[in-house]
Design an enzyme around this catalytic site. Structure first.
Site, short mmCIF file in Angstrom:
data_model
loop_
_atom_site.label_atom_id
_atom_site.label_comp_id
_atom_site.label_asym_id
_atom_site.label_seq_id
_atom_site.Cartn_x
_atom_site.Cartn_y
_atom_site.Cartn_z
N GLN A 159 -30.36 -43.02 7.33
CA GLN A 159 -29.07 -42.82 6.64
C GLN A 159 -28.29 -41.66 7.28
O GLN A 159 -27.69 -40.84 6.57
CB GLN A 159 -29.29 -42.55 5.14
N SER A 160 -28.31 -41.60 8.60
CA SER A 160 -27.63 -40.49 9.28
C SER A 160 -26.11 -40.62 9.20
O SER A 160 -25.54 -41.65 9.56
CB SER A 160 -28.07 -40.47 10.76
N ASN A 161 -25.48 -39.53 8.75
CA ASN A 161 -24.01 -39.48 8.78
C ASN A 161 -23.54 -39.23 10.20
O ASN A 161 -22.47 -39.66 10.60
CB ASN A 161 -23.52 -38.35 7.87
N THR A 221 -24.87 -40.36 13.04
CA THR A 221 -24.79 -41.58 13.86
C THR A 221 -23.59 -42.42 13.43
O THR A 221 -22.88 -42.97 14.28
CB THR A 221 -26.09 -42.41 13.80
#
Ligand SMILES: Cc1ncc(COP(=O)(O)O)c(C=O)c1O
Length: 330
Positions: free
Chosen positions: A75-77, A79
């Site tokens: 859930q990387s913001n 990326t």
């Protein structure tokens, strides 16, 4: 070029607003809380990574890169925002995501899917292992005549942190025009670049404000070292005459939560609801909700002097809400 005298590409909607949270301040008592709305920087639903990407991608363009590779959690913001920035600039992008490929795509993954991202999943325990895979991928791309550019996790290197040096300067200029003295700047710490940039910015602006980091991941001893190292790298790039030692960095690691990084905590969810109910501002379960839980607890414990003006950097992260929090109707 910018006030910081480094190449920069415009990606964000800046300056972000600086707003007094009067209801929240009244409810907590004794302090004045302001939101710096970096959740509204743009780039596929905003967040703190856009400011870093303005410097990182300017460097990539200067080096004539044609494909950007970066990494982050499922859930990387970072990326998601890197993907949006690359789409805007017409660059190819490969996202190396740490974790198992889920059956359904929600939150940041859904947004990445909408942007038709090249997402590759690595079910490994550390970013070092992804780094090895990234090196191999870069070699393969070079053999095909491509010119890849790698951005480490969170964009948290000296050049990326310059985005938050610039944010600190923007913040002081806004505060000056409101006749506002800033005593504290509070932010979530995930990989350290945001805090590092703010620390450098406060010193470049010659202010007394203290940067207070709320860790959502590692112990404070680790982050004190990381933030000081990243800050020193930014200082070298900017040619400034400063030194920021690990002992000068304030980080709290009491608010990571029962289940650790990337999992909502009870206090964090309460802080999200409290902020939504009092201000109509939406925080996220991984970063800003936990940082607000820390801020609220520190106010209650009397960490901030009475009458302090506290800036809460709302670093965004909102898409993860839609993957993690399920509420019923009553
Ligand atoms: C929404 C959000 N807030 C805060 C952070 C923490 O910033 P940094 O990685 O610079 O410590 C991140 C990234 O890790 C993030 O995505």
């Amino acid at each position: 070029m910018t006030g910081l005298n480094l190449p920069r590409v415009k990606l964000c909607q800046l300056p972000t607003d600086l707003d007094l949270a009067s209801n929240l301040s009244k409810k907590l008592g004794d302090v004045n809380i302001y939101f710096k709305r970096d959740d509204n920087t743009g780039l596929a639903i905003g967040g703190n990574k856009g400011r870093k990407l303005e410097f990182l991608l300017a460097d990539a363009l200067k080096k004539e890169a044609d494909v950007i590779i970066t990494t982050g959690s499922i859930q990387s913001n970072h990326t998601r925002m890197t993907c949006a920035a690359c789409r805007k600039l017409g660059l190819d992008v490969i996202l190396m995501l740490k974790g198992k490929k889920p059956a359904q795509f929600q939150g940041n993954l859904l947004l990445e899917k909408l942007m038709n991202a090249d997402m590759r999943f690595f079910d490994v325990s550390s970013y070092n292992e992804i780094g090895i895979e990234a090196d191999k991928l870069m070699d393969e791309l070079r053999a095909k005549g491509k010119n890849p550019y790698f951005i480490p996790v969170g964009g948290s290197i000296g050049l990326g942190a310059c985005g938050y040096v610039d944010c600190a300067l923007e913040l002081f200029s806004q505060a000056d025009s409101q006749n506002l003295r800033i005593d504290y700047i509070v932010n979530a710490v995930g990989s350290g670049g945001t805090s590092a940039g703010l620390e450098v910015g406060v010193r470049l602006a010659k202010r007394d404000a203290k940067v207070v980091g709320i860790s959502v991941d590692s112990e404070k001893s680790v982050f004190k070292q990381d933030i000081s190292r990243i800050a020193q790298d930014s200082i070298s790039l900017l040619g400034a005459d400063l030194e920021i030692l690990p002992d000068e960095i304030i980080v709290f690691d009491e608010y990571i939560g029962e289940s650790g990084y990337g999992k909502p905590s009870r206090q964090g969810v309460e802080a999200i609801k409290f902020t939504a109910e009092t201000e109509g501002i939406i925080l996220d379960p991984v970063y800003s909700g936990k940082a607000m839980a820390g801020l609220i607890d520190l106010v209650k414990k009397g960490f901030f002097e009475k009458g302090s003006n506290i800036i809460f950097i709302h670093t965004g992260g909102t898409p993860a809400l839609f993957d993690m929090l399920v509420e019923n109707s009553d």
